[in-house]
Write an enzyme that holds these catalytic residues in place. Sequence first.
Site, PDB file in Angstrom:
ATOM      1  N   CYS A   3       0.979  -1.124  -0.181  1.00 52.09           N
ATOM      2  CA  CYS A   3       0.069  -0.045   0.087  1.00 52.09           C
ATOM      3  C   CYS A   3       0.638   1.200  -0.140  1.00 52.09           C
ATOM      4  O   CYS A   3       2.121   1.090  -0.409  1.00 52.09           O
ATOM      5  CB  CYS A   3      -0.965   0.178   1.225  1.00 52.09           C
ATOM      6  N   ARG A   9      -3.285  -0.802   5.269  1.00 48.62           N
ATOM      7  CA  ARG A   9      -3.979  -1.810   4.684  1.00 48.62           C
ATOM      8  C   ARG A   9      -2.860  -2.936   4.670  1.00 48.62           C
ATOM      9  O   ARG A   9      -3.425  -3.944   4.813  1.00 48.62           O
ATOM     10  CB  ARG A   9      -4.349  -1.205   3.207  1.00 48.62           C
ATOM     11  N   ASP A 119      -8.357   3.636   1.252  1.00 48.32           N
ATOM     12  CA  ASP A 119      -7.386   3.974   2.208  1.00 48.32           C
ATOM     13  C   ASP A 119      -7.879   4.417   3.339  1.00 48.32           C
ATOM     14  O   ASP A 119      -8.788   5.545   3.401  1.00 48.32           O
ATOM     15  CB  ASP A 119      -6.373   5.208   1.467  1.00 48.32           C
TER      16      ASP A 119
HETATM   17  P1  4NP Z   1      -1.958   2.806   3.974  1.00 50.33           P
HETATM   18  O1  4NP Z   1      -2.421   4.021   4.689  1.00 50.33           O
HETATM   19  O2  4NP Z   1      -1.326   3.174   2.745  1.00 50.33           O
HETATM   20  O3  4NP Z   1      -2.957   1.920   4.050  1.00 50.33           O
HETATM   21  O4  4NP Z   1      -0.761   2.620   5.008  1.00 50.33           O
HETATM   22  C1  4NP Z   1      -1.955   5.267   4.626  1.00 50.33           C
HETATM   23  C2  4NP Z   1      -1.037   5.391   6.001  1.00 50.33           C
HETATM   24  C3  4NP Z   1      -0.248   6.665   6.118  1.00 50.33           C
HETATM   25  C4  4NP Z   1      -0.430   7.907   5.014  1.00 50.33           C
HETATM   26  C5  4NP Z   1      -1.307   7.462   4.011  1.00 50.33           C
HETATM   27  C6  4NP Z   1      -1.999   6.377   3.926  1.00 50.33           C
HETATM   28  N1  4NP Z   1       0.187   9.012   5.229  1.00 50.33           N
HETATM   29  O5  4NP Z   1      -0.071   9.954   4.322  1.00 50.33           O
HETATM   30  O6  4NP Z   1       1.107   9.311   5.913  1.00 50.33           O
END
Ligand code: 4NP
Length: 152
Positions: A3, A9, A119
Amino acid sequence: MVCLGNICRSPLAEGILQHKIEEHGLDWQVDSAGTGSWHIGDLPDRRSIATARQHGIDITCQRARQLKPHDLDGFDLVLAMDSQNYQDILHLATTKAQEEKVHLIMNFATPGRNQAVPDPYWDDNGFEQVFQMLEEACDKLVERFSSKAGPL
Ligand code: 4NP
């Protein structure tokens, strides 16, 4: 399992598939990574930890890392959560063989629909839905690759 941040995720996806690997006694290795670098070394998001725990899965041994080009050699499948991850992973690929390993994970549950795992970072209520989607996809992955089905 890939991800953006490797804290929401993909740690859930890793934890769910690891659980199924153990349940089914499969000789598979699963790992997760993010295309971004912001959270390197971090624990999974507390909401992912809590959601996994509600389903009997402990993901607290995971630490975030960034996807590296050599991951495209070391794994048979590289599964993206959404189309942006998918494009970012493809940018790391230098060979056709590497490109062919990259898939949107939900295409295992709902083939051809190119559905994204949303997300949940900005939405406290999104984590259970993400878990359910990933569980369905992981069930299909196990069904597909632990049987004698042919190649992709
Ligand atoms: P992930 O979610 O891609 O599912 O781990 C996110 C975690 C952090 C961020 C964006 C999406 N961020 O902008 O820090």
